[in-house]
Design a protein around this motif. Structure first.
Motif, PDB file in Angstrom:
ATOM      1  N   ARG A  14       0.853  -1.178   0.000  1.00 20.67           N
ATOM      2  CA  ARG A  14       0.000   0.000   0.000  1.00 20.67           C
ATOM      3  C   ARG A  14       0.889   1.229   0.000  1.00 20.67           C
ATOM      4  O   ARG A  14       2.105   1.143   0.247  1.00 20.67           O
ATOM      5  CB  ARG A  14      -0.898   0.024   1.239  1.00 20.67           C
ATOM      6  N   ALA A  15       0.295   2.377  -0.270  1.00 20.81           N
ATOM      7  CA  ALA A  15       1.044   3.627  -0.188  1.00 20.81           C
ATOM      8  C   ALA A  15       1.298   3.963   1.275  1.00 20.81           C
ATOM      9  O   ALA A  15       0.386   3.896   2.103  1.00 20.81           O
ATOM     10  CB  ALA A  15       0.255   4.750  -0.860  1.00 20.81           C
ATOM     11  N   LEU A  16       2.541   4.306   1.613  1.00 21.75           N
ATOM     12  CA  LEU A  16       2.889   4.620   2.986  1.00 21.75           C
ATOM     13  C   LEU A  16       2.660   6.096   3.269  1.00 21.75           C
ATOM     14  O   LEU A  16       2.782   6.948   2.395  1.00 21.75           O
ATOM     15  CB  LEU A  16       4.350   4.270   3.258  1.00 21.75           C
ATOM     16  N   ASP A  17       2.317   6.391   4.520  1.00 24.72           N
ATOM     17  CA  ASP A  17       2.191   7.779   4.951  1.00 24.72           C
ATOM     18  C   ASP A  17       3.575   8.427   4.955  1.00 24.72           C
ATOM     19  O   ASP A  17       4.602   7.733   5.040  1.00 24.72           O
ATOM     20  CB  ASP A  17       1.584   7.855   6.353  1.00 24.72           C
ATOM     21  N   PRO A  18       3.651   9.752   4.868  1.00 29.13           N
ATOM     22  CA  PRO A  18       4.950  10.435   4.901  1.00 29.13           C
ATOM     23  C   PRO A  18       5.774  10.036   6.124  1.00 29.13           C
ATOM     24  O   PRO A  18       5.283  10.079   7.257  1.00 29.13           O
ATOM     25  CB  PRO A  18       4.565  11.913   4.951  1.00 29.13           C
ATOM     26  N   HIS A 106      -4.342   7.521  12.330  1.00 35.05           N
ATOM     27  CA  HIS A 106      -2.999   7.842  12.822  1.00 35.05           C
ATOM     28  C   HIS A 106      -2.950   9.330  13.143  1.00 35.05           C
ATOM     29  O   HIS A 106      -2.439  10.141  12.373  1.00 35.05           O
ATOM     30  CB  HIS A 106      -1.945   7.462  11.770  1.00 35.05           C
ATOM     31  N   ARG A 107      -3.469   9.703  14.337  1.00 34.96           N
ATOM     32  CA  ARG A 107      -3.612  11.097  14.716  1.00 34.96           C
ATOM     33  C   ARG A 107      -2.854  11.370  16.006  1.00 34.96           C
ATOM     34  O   ARG A 107      -2.686  10.496  16.851  1.00 34.96           O
ATOM     35  CB  ARG A 107      -5.077  11.460  14.923  1.00 34.96           C
ATOM     36  N   ASP A 108      -2.440  12.615  16.171  1.00 37.55           N
ATOM     37  CA  ASP A 108      -1.770  13.053  17.387  1.00 37.55           C
ATOM     38  C   ASP A 108      -2.829  13.241  18.467  1.00 37.55           C
ATOM     39  O   ASP A 108      -3.685  14.126  18.369  1.00 37.55           O
ATOM     40  CB  ASP A 108      -1.040  14.376  17.113  1.00 37.55           C
ATOM     41  N   GLY A 114     -13.141  16.648  22.036  1.00 39.01           N
ATOM     42  CA  GLY A 114     -13.851  15.615  22.786  1.00 39.01           C
ATOM     43  C   GLY A 114     -14.408  14.504  21.923  1.00 39.01           C
ATOM     44  O   GLY A 114     -14.283  13.314  22.243  1.00 39.01           O
ATOM     45  N   ARG A 115     -15.012  14.852  20.776  1.00 31.82           N
ATOM     46  CA  ARG A 115     -15.623  13.847  19.904  1.00 31.82           C
ATOM     47  C   ARG A 115     -14.568  12.907  19.335  1.00 31.82           C
ATOM     48  O   ARG A 115     -14.746  11.680  19.347  1.00 31.82           O
ATOM     49  CB  ARG A 115     -16.385  14.538  18.773  1.00 31.82           C
ATOM     50  N   HIS A 116     -13.474  13.468  18.832  1.00 29.60           N
ATOM     51  CA  HIS A 116     -12.425  12.624  18.260  1.00 29.60           C
ATOM     52  C   HIS A 116     -11.691  11.829  19.331  1.00 29.60           C
ATOM     53  O   HIS A 116     -11.226  10.713  19.080  1.00 29.60           O
ATOM     54  CB  HIS A 116     -11.452  13.471  17.452  1.00 29.60           C
ATOM     55  N   ALA A 117     -11.584  12.398  20.531  1.00 31.83           N
ATOM     56  CA  ALA A 117     -10.946  11.651  21.621  1.00 31.83           C
ATOM     57  C   ALA A 117     -11.748  10.403  21.954  1.00 31.83           C
ATOM     58  O   ALA A 117     -11.178   9.327  22.199  1.00 31.83           O
ATOM     59  CB  ALA A 117     -10.811  12.539  22.858  1.00 31.83           C
ATOM     60  N   ARG A 118     -13.070  10.499  21.948  1.00 31.60           N
ATOM     61  CA  ARG A 118     -13.904   9.324  22.231  1.00 31.60           C
ATOM     62  C   ARG A 118     -13.723   8.255  21.158  1.00 31.60           C
ATOM     63  O   ARG A 118     -13.680   7.064  21.457  1.00 31.60           O
ATOM     64  CB  ARG A 118     -15.374   9.736  22.345  1.00 31.60           C
ATOM     65  N   ARG A 119     -13.595   8.674  19.902  1.00 31.63           N
ATOM     66  CA  ARG A 119     -13.405   7.685  18.844  1.00 31.63           C
ATOM     67  C   ARG A 119     -12.040   7.018  18.951  1.00 31.63           C
ATOM     68  O   ARG A 119     -11.923   5.798  18.825  1.00 31.63           O
ATOM     69  CB  ARG A 119     -13.567   8.332  17.465  1.00 31.63           C
ATOM     70  N   GLU A 120     -11.004   7.822  19.186  1.00 28.60           N
ATOM     71  CA  GLU A 120      -9.644   7.285  19.235  1.00 28.60           C
ATOM     72  C   GLU A 120      -9.402   6.423  20.477  1.00 28.60           C
ATOM     73  O   GLU A 120      -8.728   5.388  20.396  1.00 28.60           O
ATOM     74  CB  GLU A 120      -8.632   8.433  19.210  1.00 28.60           C
ATOM     75  N   GLY A 144       4.144   8.266  19.353  1.00 30.41           N
ATOM     76  CA  GLY A 144       4.614   8.301  20.736  1.00 30.41           C
ATOM     77  C   GLY A 144       4.265   9.598  21.436  1.00 30.41           C
ATOM     78  O   GLY A 144       4.855   9.932  22.459  1.00 30.41           O
ATOM     79  N   ALA A 145       3.277  10.326  20.897  1.00 36.21           N
ATOM     80  CA  ALA A 145       2.967  11.676  21.391  1.00 36.21           C
ATOM     81  C   ALA A 145       1.942  11.622  22.526  1.00 36.21           C
ATOM     82  O   ALA A 145       0.864  11.043  22.367  1.00 36.21           O
ATOM     83  CB  ALA A 145       2.437  12.535  20.244  1.00 36.21           C
ATOM     84  N   TYR A 146       2.275  12.233  23.636  1.00 37.82           N
ATOM     85  CA  TYR A 146       1.336  12.306  24.760  1.00 37.82           C
ATOM     86  C   TYR A 146       1.695  13.498  25.640  1.00 37.82           C
ATOM     87  O   TYR A 146       2.798  14.040  25.577  1.00 37.82           O
ATOM     88  CB  TYR A 146       1.370  11.016  25.580  1.00 37.82           C
ATOM     89  N   ASP A 147       0.733  13.898  26.438  1.00 43.01           N
ATOM     90  CA  ASP A 147       0.951  14.932  27.441  1.00 43.01           C
ATOM     91  C   ASP A 147       0.062  14.601  28.638  1.00 43.01           C
ATOM     92  O   ASP A 147      -0.555  13.517  28.692  1.00 43.01           O
ATOM     93  CB  ASP A 147       0.673  16.339  26.888  1.00 43.01           C
TER      94      ASP A 147
END
Length: 218
Positions: A14-18, A106-108, A114-120, A144-147
């Protein structure tokens, strides 16, 4: 212990992400890593993204060496070209592997509303649990991104383990576990250095613990 993070293996279909090609390795490179890990209880293995190579290439080689690993698929890409499908997830589980969540896309996770956090953080592990037939309670944030806010959300979502990418040694019973990424240019010298340099691992682990301490008030 040290935990290794692996992306795709072999030739992508498949095509890879950058930038994604940085975490792809050849079959020969994977076999060198697995041979170095076989028989060691102080090294863990993880695979990110849910590439079809997890089942087609990595799984039989893990089984051959009596190794287990934890796989972190992207729930939103299950069944798409180049990614594992439901049968693949069950094949991993049936072979003794574990399934965790890499989110929906594949999101940071630091930038989610709030809506996207519930999905992820909630919908993604639920779908993976439904498809694999096993509870999904471990997470590997993309990039590896978190806070502090991400960690709080993961606590609220019932996470039992969270894997990062700082590198260094990890505690067997730690909730937040650093991983060392396997890159496309991995060679035997790198493998020997990472798996043999215990002093270096614990120096990096000290820096990781210090960072966790700064975030521990979430």
């Amino acid at each position: 212990m040290v935990i290794l993070a692996i992306g795709g293996v072999g030739k992508p279909v498949r095509a890879l992400d950058p930038g994604e090609n940085e975490s792809w390795v050849t079959v020969d490179q994977l076999e060198r890593v697995l041979d170095a890990v076989a028989g060691r209880e102080d090294v863990g293995l993880t695979f990110d993204d849910g590439n079809s190579s997890d089942v087609e290439i990595a799984l039989p080689r893990l089984v051959e060496r009596e190794l287990t690993a934890e796989f972190f698929p992207l729930a939103g890409r299950i069944g798409q070209r180049g990614f594992v499908d439901a049968d693949g997830l069950r094949a991993l589980v049936d072979a003794g592997m574990s399934i965790g969540s890499h989110g929906w896309e594949h999101r940071d996770w630091r930038r989610l509303d709030g809506r996207h956090a519930r999905r992820e953080l909630e919908a993604a592990p639920k779908l993976l649990a439904d498809l694999s037939g096993r509870p999904v309670r471990s997470y590997a944030p993309p990039f590896g991104a978190y806070d502090r806010r991400v960690l709080k959300r993961l606590r609220c979502s019932g996470a039992t383990r969270v894997y990062t990418t700082e590198g260094g040694a990890a505690s067997r019973d730690g909730w937040l576990r650093p991983r060392t990424g396997i890159r496309h240019d991995v060679d035997q010298e790198w493998i020997d250095g990472v798996l043999g340099d215990r002093d270096g691992l614990y120096r990096r682990a000290g820096r990781f613990v210090a960072r966790v301490a700064r975030l521990a008030r979430f």
